[in-house]
Design a protein around this motif. Structure first.
Motif, PDB file in Angstrom:
ATOM      1  N   ALA A  41       0.829  -1.206   0.000  1.00  0.00           N
ATOM      2  CA  ALA A  41       0.000   0.000   0.000  1.00  0.00           C
ATOM      3  C   ALA A  41       0.862   1.255   0.000  1.00  0.00           C
ATOM      4  O   ALA A  41       0.498   2.267  -0.576  1.00  0.00           O
ATOM      5  N   HIS A  42       2.032   1.184   0.642  1.00  0.00           N
ATOM      6  CA  HIS A  42       2.910   2.350   0.687  1.00  0.00           C
ATOM      7  C   HIS A  42       3.443   2.697  -0.695  1.00  0.00           C
ATOM      8  O   HIS A  42       3.719   3.844  -0.984  1.00  0.00           O
ATOM      9  N   HIS A  43       3.610   1.688  -1.544  1.00  0.00           N
ATOM     10  CA  HIS A  43       4.138   1.932  -2.878  1.00  0.00           C
ATOM     11  C   HIS A  43       3.122   2.605  -3.785  1.00  0.00           C
ATOM     12  O   HIS A  43       3.484   3.142  -4.812  1.00  0.00           O
ATOM     13  N   ALA A  44       1.846   2.609  -3.389  1.00  0.00           N
ATOM     14  CA  ALA A  44       0.807   3.227  -4.203  1.00  0.00           C
ATOM     15  C   ALA A  44       0.858   4.750  -4.111  1.00  0.00           C
ATOM     16  O   ALA A  44       0.326   5.436  -4.961  1.00  0.00           O
ATOM     17  N   HIS A  45       1.507   5.280  -3.068  1.00  0.00           N
ATOM     18  CA  HIS A  45       1.606   6.730  -2.900  1.00  0.00           C
ATOM     19  C   HIS A  45       2.707   7.279  -3.801  1.00  0.00           C
ATOM     20  O   HIS A  45       3.797   6.738  -3.851  1.00  0.00           O
ATOM     21  N   PRO A  46       2.424   8.368  -4.488  1.00  0.00           N
ATOM     22  CA  PRO A  46       3.470   8.958  -5.327  1.00  0.00           C
ATOM     23  C   PRO A  46       4.593   9.520  -4.451  1.00  0.00           C
ATOM     24  O   PRO A  46       4.357   9.927  -3.320  1.00  0.00           O
ATOM     25  N   ARG A  47       5.811   9.495  -4.980  1.00  0.00           N
ATOM     26  CA  ARG A  47       6.951  10.014  -4.222  1.00  0.00           C
ATOM     27  C   ARG A  47       6.803  11.517  -3.968  1.00  0.00           C
ATOM     28  O   ARG A  47       7.126  11.990  -2.915  1.00  0.00           O
ATOM     29  N   THR A  48       6.333  12.244  -4.954  1.00  0.00           N
ATOM     30  CA  THR A  48       6.112  13.674  -4.797  1.00  0.00           C
ATOM     31  C   THR A  48       4.610  13.896  -4.682  1.00  0.00           C
ATOM     32  O   THR A  48       3.876  13.601  -5.622  1.00  0.00           O
ATOM     33  N   PRO A  49       4.157  14.421  -3.535  1.00  0.00           N
ATOM     34  CA  PRO A  49       2.712  14.626  -3.365  1.00  0.00           C
ATOM     35  C   PRO A  49       2.157  15.601  -4.394  1.00  0.00           C
ATOM     36  O   PRO A  49       2.807  16.581  -4.751  1.00  0.00           O
ATOM     37  N   GLY A  50       0.953  15.323  -4.828  1.00  0.00           N
ATOM     38  CA  GLY A  50       0.270  16.207  -5.752  1.00  0.00           C
ATOM     39  C   GLY A  50      -0.632  17.171  -4.998  1.00  0.00           C
ATOM     40  O   GLY A  50      -0.709  17.146  -3.763  1.00  0.00           O
ATOM     41  N   GLU A  51      -1.308  17.997  -5.736  1.00  0.00           N
ATOM     42  CA  GLU A  51      -2.191  18.999  -5.135  1.00  0.00           C
ATOM     43  C   GLU A  51      -3.263  18.377  -4.257  1.00  0.00           C
ATOM     44  O   GLU A  51      -3.601  18.897  -3.199  1.00  0.00           O
ATOM     45  N   GLU A  52      -3.817  17.248  -4.692  1.00  0.00           N
ATOM     46  CA  GLU A  52      -4.869  16.602  -3.916  1.00  0.00           C
ATOM     47  C   GLU A  52      -4.344  16.134  -2.560  1.00  0.00           C
ATOM     48  O   GLU A  52      -5.006  16.313  -1.537  1.00  0.00           O
ATOM     49  N   GLN A  53      -3.129  15.564  -2.540  1.00  0.00           N
ATOM     50  CA  GLN A  53      -2.551  15.132  -1.274  1.00  0.00           C
ATOM     51  C   GLN A  53      -2.288  16.308  -0.353  1.00  0.00           C
ATOM     52  O   GLN A  53      -2.552  16.242   0.846  1.00  0.00           O
ATOM     53  N   PHE A  54      -1.753  17.407  -0.911  1.00  0.00           N
ATOM     54  CA  PHE A  54      -1.502  18.591  -0.092  1.00  0.00           C
ATOM     55  C   PHE A  54      -2.801  19.155   0.472  1.00  0.00           C
ATOM     56  O   PHE A  54      -2.874  19.553   1.633  1.00  0.00           O
ATOM     57  N   ALA A  55      -3.846  19.181  -0.338  1.00  0.00           N
ATOM     58  CA  ALA A  55      -5.132  19.711   0.116  1.00  0.00           C
ATOM     59  C   ALA A  55      -5.716  18.855   1.234  1.00  0.00           C
ATOM     60  O   ALA A  55      -6.184  19.372   2.264  1.00  0.00           O
ATOM     61  N   LEU A  56      -5.685  17.533   1.059  1.00  0.00           N
ATOM     62  CA  LEU A  56      -6.219  16.643   2.090  1.00  0.00           C
ATOM     63  C   LEU A  56      -5.374  16.686   3.353  1.00  0.00           C
ATOM     64  O   LEU A  56      -5.909  16.662   4.466  1.00  0.00           O
ATOM     65  N   ALA A  57      -4.060  16.755   3.194  1.00  0.00           N
ATOM     66  CA  ALA A  57      -3.177  16.844   4.364  1.00  0.00           C
ATOM     67  C   ALA A  57      -3.435  18.142   5.127  1.00  0.00           C
ATOM     68  O   ALA A  57      -3.442  18.146   6.362  1.00  0.00           O
ATOM     69  N   ALA A  58      -3.664  19.239   4.408  1.00  0.00           N
ATOM     70  CA  ALA A  58      -3.959  20.507   5.070  1.00  0.00           C
ATOM     71  C   ALA A  58      -5.272  20.430   5.845  1.00  0.00           C
ATOM     72  O   ALA A  58      -5.377  20.942   6.962  1.00  0.00           O
ATOM     73  N   GLU A  59      -6.274  19.755   5.272  1.00  0.00           N
ATOM     74  CA  GLU A  59      -7.546  19.570   5.980  1.00  0.00           C
ATOM     75  C   GLU A  59      -7.345  18.732   7.240  1.00  0.00           C
ATOM     76  O   GLU A  59      -7.897  19.043   8.298  1.00  0.00           O
ATOM     77  N   LEU A  60      -6.544  17.685   7.130  1.00  0.00           N
ATOM     78  CA  LEU A  60      -6.249  16.834   8.278  1.00  0.00           C
ATOM     79  C   LEU A  60      -5.550  17.633   9.379  1.00  0.00           C
ATOM     80  O   LEU A  60      -5.943  17.573  10.549  1.00  0.00           O
ATOM     81  N   LEU A  61      -4.547  18.391   8.996  1.00  0.00           N
ATOM     82  CA  LEU A  61      -3.817  19.176   9.993  1.00  0.00           C
ATOM     83  C   LEU A  61      -4.703  20.252  10.610  1.00  0.00           C
ATOM     84  O   LEU A  61      -4.564  20.563  11.798  1.00  0.00           O
ATOM     85  N   ALA A  62      -5.635  20.797   9.846  1.00  0.00           N
ATOM     86  CA  ALA A  62      -6.578  21.774  10.403  1.00  0.00           C
ATOM     87  C   ALA A  62      -7.465  21.117  11.455  1.00  0.00           C
ATOM     88  O   ALA A  62      -7.736  21.706  12.509  1.00  0.00           O
TER      89      ALA A  62
END
Length: 125
Positions: free
Chosen positions: A10-31
């Motif tokens: 499952a870890h290999h399914a994540h892209p090495r460089t996060p895309g906009e969608e990952q950054f947006a979801l991570a920002a929501e999580l951190l909020a």
């Protein structure tokens, strides 16, 4: 044996460089984690499942507020629920979240230690 071999597929399914969608979801999580009550609730759940009464005692907030925070965490997919008779029992949905909460608290510990050391140095001056 390399560290890479210990990662699940499952870890290999994540892209090495996060895309906009990952950054947006991570920002929501951190909020969501940015709220003291929610962070306290998540920390309490790192020890295992708990019901609203237990979580209310753990964070010291009013029961209606705890219920609202838990609803937000559930809607965000961070906590899961199951029924145990009439009680609703909450749990963390991902081990990653347990580590994230732990790391946030470790960073806070480091900051507090740095501040205490700076204050001690300033007092000596």
């Amino acid at each position: 044996m390399s560290a890479r071999m210990h990662l699940s597929t499952a870890h290999h399914a994540h892209p090495r460089t996060p895309g906009e969608e990952q950054f947006a979801l991570a920002a929501e999580l951190l909020a969501l984690l940015g709220d003291r009550t929610r962070l306290t609730l998540l920390h309490a759940l790192t020890a295992g499942e708990a019901d609203v009464t237990t979580l209310t005692e753990a964070c010291g907030a009013a029961r209606p507020a705890v219920s609202q925070h838990l609803a937000r965490l559930r809607l965000a997919g961070l906590v899961g629920t199951r029924k145990e008779g009439r009680r609703v029992v909450y749990s963390l949905r991902h081990g990653h979240l347990r580590r994230l909460v732990g790391e946030a608290l470790k960073v806070a510990d480091h900051r507090l230690a740095e501040t205490a050391a700076e204050d001690a140095t300033a007092a000596e001056s």
